[in-house]
Design a protein around this motif. Structure first.
Motif, PDB file in Angstrom:
ATOM      1  N   HIS B  76      12.277 -12.846  90.968  1.00 49.34           N
ATOM      2  CA  HIS B  76      11.386 -12.904  89.809  1.00 49.34           C
ATOM      3  C   HIS B  76      11.052 -14.351  89.517  1.00 49.34           C
ATOM      4  O   HIS B  76      11.965 -15.155  89.386  1.00 49.34           O
ATOM      5  CB  HIS B  76      12.090 -12.254  88.605  1.00 49.34           C
ATOM      6  N   PRO B  77       9.821 -14.842  89.428  1.00 47.17           N
ATOM      7  CA  PRO B  77       8.610 -14.029  89.559  1.00 47.17           C
ATOM      8  C   PRO B  77       8.410 -13.554  90.998  1.00 47.17           C
ATOM      9  O   PRO B  77       8.871 -14.183  91.932  1.00 47.17           O
ATOM     10  CB  PRO B  77       7.497 -15.008  89.151  1.00 47.17           C
ATOM     11  N   ARG B  78       7.687 -12.461  91.138  1.00 50.44           N
ATOM     12  CA  ARG B  78       7.618 -11.775  92.431  1.00 50.44           C
ATOM     13  C   ARG B  78       7.076 -12.610  93.578  1.00 50.44           C
ATOM     14  O   ARG B  78       7.449 -12.403  94.719  1.00 50.44           O
ATOM     15  CB  ARG B  78       6.718 -10.515  92.298  1.00 50.44           C
ATOM     16  N   HIS B  79       6.178 -13.546  93.276  1.00 51.77           N
ATOM     17  CA  HIS B  79       5.552 -14.268  94.379  1.00 51.77           C
ATOM     18  C   HIS B  79       6.541 -15.173  95.130  1.00 51.77           C
ATOM     19  O   HIS B  79       6.222 -15.678  96.200  1.00 51.77           O
ATOM     20  CB  HIS B  79       4.322 -15.051  93.915  1.00 51.77           C
ATOM     21  N   ILE B  80       7.733 -15.389  94.575  1.00 53.96           N
ATOM     22  CA  ILE B  80       8.716 -16.188  95.311  1.00 53.96           C
ATOM     23  C   ILE B  80       9.477 -15.356  96.342  1.00 53.96           C
ATOM     24  O   ILE B  80      10.173 -15.894  97.191  1.00 53.96           O
ATOM     25  CB  ILE B  80       9.736 -16.867  94.366  1.00 53.96           C
ATOM     26  N   ARG B  85      13.931 -11.892 103.896  1.00 55.24           N
ATOM     27  CA  ARG B  85      15.198 -12.534 103.571  1.00 55.24           C
ATOM     28  C   ARG B  85      15.307 -12.794 102.072  1.00 55.24           C
ATOM     29  O   ARG B  85      14.322 -12.722 101.337  1.00 55.24           O
ATOM     30  CB  ARG B  85      15.338 -13.851 104.341  1.00 55.24           C
ATOM     31  N   ALA B  86      16.514 -13.094 101.639  1.00 53.23           N
ATOM     32  CA  ALA B  86      16.724 -13.495 100.261  1.00 53.23           C
ATOM     33  C   ALA B  86      16.298 -14.950 100.088  1.00 53.23           C
ATOM     34  O   ALA B  86      16.303 -15.725 101.044  1.00 53.23           O
ATOM     35  CB  ALA B  86      18.202 -13.333  99.906  1.00 53.23           C
ATOM     36  N   VAL B  87      15.926 -15.329  98.873  1.00 55.65           N
ATOM     37  CA  VAL B  87      15.717 -16.748  98.572  1.00 55.65           C
ATOM     38  C   VAL B  87      16.865 -17.204  97.673  1.00 55.65           C
ATOM     39  O   VAL B  87      17.422 -16.422  96.901  1.00 55.65           O
ATOM     40  CB  VAL B  87      14.366 -17.012  97.869  1.00 55.65           C
ATOM     41  N   ILE B  88      17.232 -18.462  97.823  1.00 58.06           N
ATOM     42  CA  ILE B  88      18.203 -19.052  96.904  1.00 58.06           C
ATOM     43  C   ILE B  88      17.433 -19.881  95.885  1.00 58.06           C
ATOM     44  O   ILE B  88      16.590 -20.694  96.259  1.00 58.06           O
ATOM     45  CB  ILE B  88      19.224 -19.928  97.660  1.00 58.06           C
ATOM     46  N   GLN B  89      17.674 -19.608  94.603  1.00 59.06           N
ATOM     47  CA  GLN B  89      17.123 -20.453  93.549  1.00 59.06           C
ATOM     48  C   GLN B  89      18.278 -21.282  93.024  1.00 59.06           C
ATOM     49  O   GLN B  89      19.261 -20.738  92.518  1.00 59.06           O
ATOM     50  CB  GLN B  89      16.533 -19.610  92.429  1.00 59.06           C
ATOM     51  N   CYS B  90      18.148 -22.573  93.166  1.00 63.95           N
ATOM     52  CA  CYS B  90      19.280 -23.442  92.863  1.00 63.95           C
ATOM     53  C   CYS B  90      18.874 -24.436  91.793  1.00 63.95           C
ATOM     54  O   CYS B  90      17.804 -25.044  91.880  1.00 63.95           O
ATOM     55  CB  CYS B  90      19.675 -24.159  94.151  1.00 63.95           C
ATOM     56  N   SER B 135      16.690 -12.444  95.239  1.00 64.58           N
ATOM     57  CA  SER B 135      16.968 -13.839  94.908  1.00 64.58           C
ATOM     58  C   SER B 135      18.452 -13.998  94.583  1.00 64.58           C
ATOM     59  O   SER B 135      19.069 -13.123  93.963  1.00 64.58           O
ATOM     60  CB  SER B 135      16.123 -14.219  93.690  1.00 64.58           C
ATOM     61  N   ILE B 136      19.020 -15.080  95.061  1.00 58.47           N
ATOM     62  CA  ILE B 136      20.394 -15.448  94.703  1.00 58.47           C
ATOM     63  C   ILE B 136      20.291 -16.717  93.872  1.00 58.47           C
ATOM     64  O   ILE B 136      19.716 -17.711  94.321  1.00 58.47           O
ATOM     65  CB  ILE B 136      21.236 -15.705  95.973  1.00 58.47           C
ATOM     66  N   GLN B 137      20.795 -16.649  92.653  1.00 62.23           N
ATOM     67  CA  GLN B 137      20.657 -17.790  91.749  1.00 62.23           C
ATOM     68  C   GLN B 137      21.953 -18.585  91.688  1.00 62.23           C
ATOM     69  O   GLN B 137      23.012 -18.017  91.433  1.00 62.23           O
ATOM     70  CB  GLN B 137      20.259 -17.288  90.361  1.00 62.23           C
ATOM     71  N   VAL B 138      21.830 -19.869  91.931  1.00 56.97           N
ATOM     72  CA  VAL B 138      22.995 -20.761  91.928  1.00 56.97           C
ATOM     73  C   VAL B 138      22.776 -21.806  90.833  1.00 56.97           C
ATOM     74  O   VAL B 138      21.874 -22.636  90.936  1.00 56.97           O
ATOM     75  CB  VAL B 138      23.141 -21.462  93.300  1.00 56.97           C
ATOM     76  N   TYR B 139      23.570 -21.716  89.781  1.00 57.11           N
ATOM     77  CA  TYR B 139      23.426 -22.639  88.657  1.00 57.11           C
ATOM     78  C   TYR B 139      24.586 -23.618  88.648  1.00 57.11           C
ATOM     79  O   TYR B 139      25.734 -23.228  88.440  1.00 57.11           O
ATOM     80  CB  TYR B 139      23.367 -21.867  87.342  1.00 57.11           C
TER      81      TYR B 139
ATOM     82  N   ARG D  78       3.246  -8.518  80.274  1.00 55.09           N
ATOM     83  CA  ARG D  78       3.840  -7.189  80.264  1.00 55.09           C
ATOM     84  C   ARG D  78       5.339  -7.171  80.062  1.00 55.09           C
ATOM     85  O   ARG D  78       5.871  -6.219  79.498  1.00 55.09           O
ATOM     86  CB  ARG D  78       3.537  -6.480  81.598  1.00 55.09           C
ATOM     87  N   HIS D  79       6.035  -8.219  80.539  1.00 53.82           N
ATOM     88  CA  HIS D  79       7.493  -8.144  80.459  1.00 53.82           C
ATOM     89  C   HIS D  79       8.021  -8.209  79.028  1.00 53.82           C
ATOM     90  O   HIS D  79       9.186  -7.955  78.786  1.00 53.82           O
ATOM     91  CB  HIS D  79       8.147  -9.231  81.333  1.00 53.82           C
ATOM     92  N   ILE D  80       7.156  -8.518  78.062  1.00 54.92           N
ATOM     93  CA  ILE D  80       7.632  -8.497  76.675  1.00 54.92           C
ATOM     94  C   ILE D  80       7.599  -7.095  76.077  1.00 54.92           C
ATOM     95  O   ILE D  80       8.145  -6.865  75.011  1.00 54.92           O
ATOM     96  CB  ILE D  80       6.821  -9.452  75.771  1.00 54.92           C
ATOM     97  N   ALA D  81       6.909  -6.164  76.756  1.00 55.10           N
ATOM     98  CA  ALA D  81       6.761  -4.815  76.208  1.00 55.10           C
ATOM     99  C   ALA D  81       8.107  -4.099  76.125  1.00 55.10           C
ATOM    100  O   ALA D  81       9.004  -4.320  76.933  1.00 55.10           O
ATOM    101  CB  ALA D  81       5.804  -4.009  77.080  1.00 55.10           C
ATOM    102  N   GLN D  82       8.257  -3.245  75.113  1.00 57.41           N
ATOM    103  CA  GLN D  82       9.451  -2.417  74.944  1.00 57.41           C
ATOM    104  C   GLN D  82       9.067  -0.959  75.172  1.00 57.41           C
ATOM    105  O   GLN D  82       8.062  -0.487  74.645  1.00 57.41           O
ATOM    106  CB  GLN D  82      10.009  -2.567  73.528  1.00 57.41           C
ATOM    107  N   GLN D  83       9.926  -0.259  75.930  1.00 56.56           N
ATOM    108  CA  GLN D  83       9.625   1.139  76.263  1.00 56.56           C
ATOM    109  C   GLN D  83       9.418   2.027  75.042  1.00 56.56           C
ATOM    110  O   GLN D  83       8.665   2.982  75.064  1.00 56.56           O
ATOM    111  CB  GLN D  83      10.812   1.771  77.021  1.00 56.56           C
TER     112      GLN D  83
END
Lengths: 266, 259, 266, 259, 266, 259
Positions: B76-80, B85-90, B135-139, D78-83
């Motif tokens: 998320h966002p989808r375009h990433i 494969r998975a992406v890493i967001q770091c 996505s794998i998020q690394v904070y 859209r992601h702010i919408a509540q079901q």
């Protein structure tokens, strides 16, 4: 974005060729594409240069401003390097503030200049702790056909060599211009060479096709004495073996010396 | 100290000085009592954050690093997202109180670069192809910084990835060597890094003999550089033992207590 | 995000338990979870503290800088409170500039310190109208398991109590350090307690599950004299009756006194 | 006044001072001639903006507030919408010329907090569950500010919501009480708020006996606080009568003239 | 956003009417809607005015601050014009930083005031090169029913005419207020008129419906001598012929004179 | 020149001065040797960027302008797409080194306005209706600026659009006239623009006799204005001939060499 399937086909083809020591455009693994360097292309800038490396095209402009020095280095001028991947240069570039690729490009070019002490920043101090010259180096990528780092570093060096500063005296803490110009005081001439790893081969000066399939890249920046002043590994999810690093370093010694002659005489 | 002086931004660049010679005394002992090839004291702990899918905490000298990992989850966002494969967001991020002069929480250009090279240091170790479109998020949170935080961040992040149960080819472990007081030395602390002649951070996968991060700034001959890289890899190997211990001490004791 | 159905089931269960005066983890309605406070955890900061409230974990760091005072208060130092909900603390936190939850958290903590006059800001003036100390209080949420406000306010207070300033003299309008340290001058010790309303019950120190189903929350901050210095209603689309407000205020008097002993002695 | 002085930001925090004692004279009369439990002159008007789905304008002392409501309409992004319910998107915004020193149009942290608490003061009154997946936008513009703008904004926003035909459980009406010159007083104006000892803004649904906003800053004993809350609720009840009049005068006269 | 089909139907209807010299609301092609101007509506601002042009409603507030002059004009005050299309004014406006429409609106209003030298900025210099007054003109659009440019320019002019500055003396480089006020020093009274082209007709003071179907617009701002001080073509993907420009200019001479009487006496 | 002076922003507004009279000498000759109705030397080249779908380069005096065009391609983000036509996304952008004092790369308000009016100057020429739901991106880079960059940008952009093979009703060509030294003069350079009395940029479609951009700032009588517009259109017609040559020299020689 190029589809995964196309990239895989490309990768196969490029790797097979490299196994025989060949590249798609016929170059040897350590050959650079044709280098064209033109200095002084932006007359209103204090310094400038355009570098064409095959179809990759970069303009670097140098502007000189003034400002206060850093508190911990009150007697030295300030160097600022910025890079813009302007969207006319590639369908993959977008307008807006610099992304991570532009930031990395600027910082790698910056480190080469800074760590080699290419500019004699101490000569750019006007009044200790109060007033120094600021050297703005702006890297402008106009066409992206691979190897932006080496081309940008060359263009930055050529633009610095091309830079003229007005003569001046200081009166009551203010700069007063005098007639005439002097060159920017230079102490070194750093050159960056970037190796790409594809399969188990290292090659120099990648084209765009090669960058799409490379595992990783390694940039080595050397000063005029053949010492290393900056290194950056990047460019993908691959790695280098210890041996590959030594091999790259050895090649870099020769290659940077060779390229320095091309850039500095330009 | 002066009030409110407007300073040009400065992003951790090195500024060598004449003080470098004082960093190592005649007996080869450094300001903090270490020998040239000695690591700072290191402490690692795995599974320290209840909410994260994986986490780890590390102290190396005065560095204090906390890493949380989330995912794999829908990108998320989808375009990433990547088809295959998975992406890493770091994100490498410094707490405002982690350094002497308060750091603004907004990401600096240094932060942006480090987030990128750390991501590229971790990617070779992860079987990204197992989790397409995710996505794998690394904070990485630098709670206190004392030189070498990018390396310490990588070492910690690899533990957190393992703790999250993400399949890996190998651990990644990172350590810098550099030149200070004229000598090649391991694991520079902040003062040595700022005043010293060069710094060479290296990330390494011990079982695959693979360097996944390599940077350098300063001035080194080719020979000095090779010495530094070998010393850094040596440091990595020592840290790797501590990494394995940290994982064992969580998973062995947990096994006994809970499962 | 937890689905609506799950939340509804949870709400039913929690409300039923509360009707009998019970909570899911066995606590009484006004019981806090275990509180662990550790001071001085960040040695490079002038002051710091870590608070664990059950599984909620907060670090607050205090940094002291300098700056110019506000024109209308030329003789007082400046207090700045900032909060970051760093993304490793919860799957619902995202990287980026502070959102409304982080801003509200910072401002509620800020008001407690400011309105109770906890810091003797007049002692932080160096030169009237020109140079004062700036106290940066940075709230860093490391694990979110509910009741961030109370935990953050406790951690901020503990960090302020832990803060040391270097001694100094002023020479020609500039600060010159002297050996030694003094504690930050403190005049009061504000404590915040936050009530959640679930159904028609008020409870203290909500866990994350309880926060997901609460109607609204009410934070009451009291100074050492048992006076109110800040209040904040928030946390959802519910409301409080006049009687609930009075009830909460009464409980707050006792509870803040009790918690103050825990935090300040720490 | 000084040229171009760079000031640290300051977001409406209170700064008590010794001047507070002058705010109310011996006869209990305030600077603007009011008694302690007296509201400022109030004027409300409904349906003032042709484009908005609902709107209202209010003057309370020198406060001038304009609110426009749009929706319910498809939530965006859209992601702010509540079901299962509508969301309210609320923006409290001050015109640059609304205060003595020009305010930058960019939202301050105070603006962000007020937008949130005002939204939470309005939500209990709206049947949000009638319009799942939609958004109701409430835009509050402070054209001139003189203390108590968050309360005046809520009172005005409730009128604008009603004018937009959005089904509501009750109106919401808001008023502050505080302490100034040592006395608990109703509906503080700017000078009283800045110099005074405390401010207690309250929003209230009169028919449901429900407090939907409650804040406080300053220093009050528990008894003083209770007095202030009761006084504020008293103010709310008076304002509620004016709200009803404002709605009547639009909808009755409209009925006669146009329908 | 109104659908394409609706716009096309509307366009057909409006164009047909215009062929016969008529507009949907019965006005002639060069007629303005009813103009209501009220000055001093924001008492806390140094100057203000509300303009209603039919259902279009604008408030402009003027604030006076201080600052340093531009280096190349050390003896003149600074004018800053800003416009906000606040989202209550139209379903097509969104919260956030000004978009291109707001920026264009502000800059067209700015150019009219600046190029006509409406404000005697030289009288707003306090100390040459160091301290001048800054005039902030903030355009606030409250209801958008077409022709925002003309209405905003009128409101800005009315607000400037309404502006009062406190009297002052300068002591040791600082401004000291004296009792009493003076009007802002004004030298000219620029008026903008905006022509829309629909089909081959030019009309003035478009309503929202007409703007949706117009090909382009042309704003002509004139000073009190009937000279042109600013022009802006915009508003769509249409064009003007050379002859249309001449025609518009001729009409503008009369129309701006006529409107000036309405605005300045207000 | 002074260190670090914080200046209020200034976006290219004109500041007339008494120096204007020196701009044109008694013989009607301008500072750079031109007559009042003479264009600066102009050079145009088409197809200069390998990656862009279309591109052009122009020099006019010391102005150096590069334009790249991409598209038509799927509009992104989607909400900008139009059901019945293509949209043009246009960015006028100055290189930091293009002007005497380094320009920040962030877009100024002037940049935003110019991007808009340039887009509106190009739109009338393009058959947008041929490519519904798509976007055509026009990136104008000012490498060096010397007055008249918006006009030069339009002239160059029209060439780049043609080079991209986008169907057009006509070329667009732009040129300014203005008043400097008391005289109406063609194609003002930077000094004339800054010191002069007025500037009138005009964009023109030569075969359709259509003005697609018209702006003015300064002070001109109606007669002077008409003279300036006619002179500007005259300049456009001359530039149009050079545009056609530039297209011919690319497409004719290419025809011979490659196809």
């Amino acid at each position: 974005m190029t589809s995964t399937i196309v990239v895989n086909v490309k990768k196969k083809r490029i790797t097979e060729l490299l196994a025989g020591g060949k590249r798609t455009d016929g170059r040897g693994v350590n050959d650079y594409r044709e280098i064209q360097i033109e200095s002084g292309v932006i007359e209103r800038a204090e310094g400038s240069a355009r570098v064409r490396l095959g179809k990759t095209e970069i303009i670097v402009g140098v502007k000189i401003g003034t400002g206060t020095p850093f508190p911990d280095t009150p007697d030295t001028g300030v160097l600022t390097v910025n890079a813009e991947l302007v969207p006319l240069a590639s369908p993959s570039f977008e307008p807006g503030p610099p992304g991570e690729d532009a930031v990395e490009l600027a910082r790698v070019v910056d480190r080469g200049i800074r760590e080699s002490k290419a500019i004699d920043l101490e000569k750019l101090c006007v009044e200790s702790g109060k007033l120094v010259f600021v050297v703005f180096v702006d890297v402008y990528v106009l066409n992206h056909d691979g190897n932006l780092i080496d081309a940008s570093a060359m263009a930055a060096l050529a633009a610095l060599v091309n830079t003229k500063m007005f003569k001046y005296t200081v009166e009551e803490g203010e700069i007063v211009k005098k007639p005439g110009y002097t060159p920017l005081p230079m102490l070194d001439y750093p050159i960056a060479v970037t190796f790409a790893k594809i399969g188990n081969k290292l090659i120099l000066d990648t084209g765009l096709d090669e960058e799409q399939v490379m595992d990783a890249r390694l940039t080595i920046t050397m000063n005029k004495d053949g010492n290393i002043c900056a290194i950056q590994k990047g460019g993908g999810s691959g790695y280098f073996t210890r041996e590959e690093i030594s091999e790259a370093t050895k090649i870099a010694v020769e290659k940077t010396a060779e390229l320095r002659k091309v850039v500095v005489k330009s | 100290m002066k009030a409110n002086k407007k300073k040009p931004k400065k992003e951790g660049e090195k500024m060598t000085s004449k003080k470098s010679e004082k960093l190592i005394d005649k007996k080869g002992i450094r300001l903090d009592g270490r020998k040239v090839d000695e690591l700072r004291p290191v402490k690692m702990e795995v599974g320290v954050l209840p909410n994260a899918d994986g986490s780890a905490y590390l102290e190396q000298g005065r560095n204090k690093i906390l890493v949380g990992v989330y995912g794999p989850k829908e990108a998320h966002p989808r375009h990433i997202a990547q088809q295959d494969r998975a992406v890493i967001q770091c994100r490498y991020h410094m707490a405002p109180f982690s350094v002497d002069e308060r750091k603004s929480p907004a990401p600096s250009r240094r932060d942006i670069e480090l987030s990128k090279v750390i991501r590229e240091a971790l990617e070779p170790a992860v079987f990204l192809e197992y989790y397409p479109r995710t996505s794998i998020q690394v904070y990485i949170e630098i709670l206190q910084a004392d030189g070498g935080t990018r390396c310490a961040g990588i070492t910690t992040a690899a533990l957190a990835l393992a703790d999250a149960g993400i399949p890996m080819r190998d651990l990644v472990v990172a350590c810098a060597a550099g030149k200070a007081g004229g000598k090649i030395a391991l694991d520079l602390m902040d003062t040595e890094d700022k005043v010293g002649e060069a710094d060479v951070p290296v990330a390494f996968m011990p079982n695959l003999n693979a360097v996944t991060l390599l940077q350098m700034d300063g001035n080194l001959s080719v020979d000095e550089f090779n010495t530094a890289v070998d010393m850094a890899i040596g440091g990595c190997k020592k840290l790797y033992e501590i990494q394995k211990e940290a994982l064992k001490s969580k998973y062995v004791s947990e096994g006994v207590k809970e499962e």
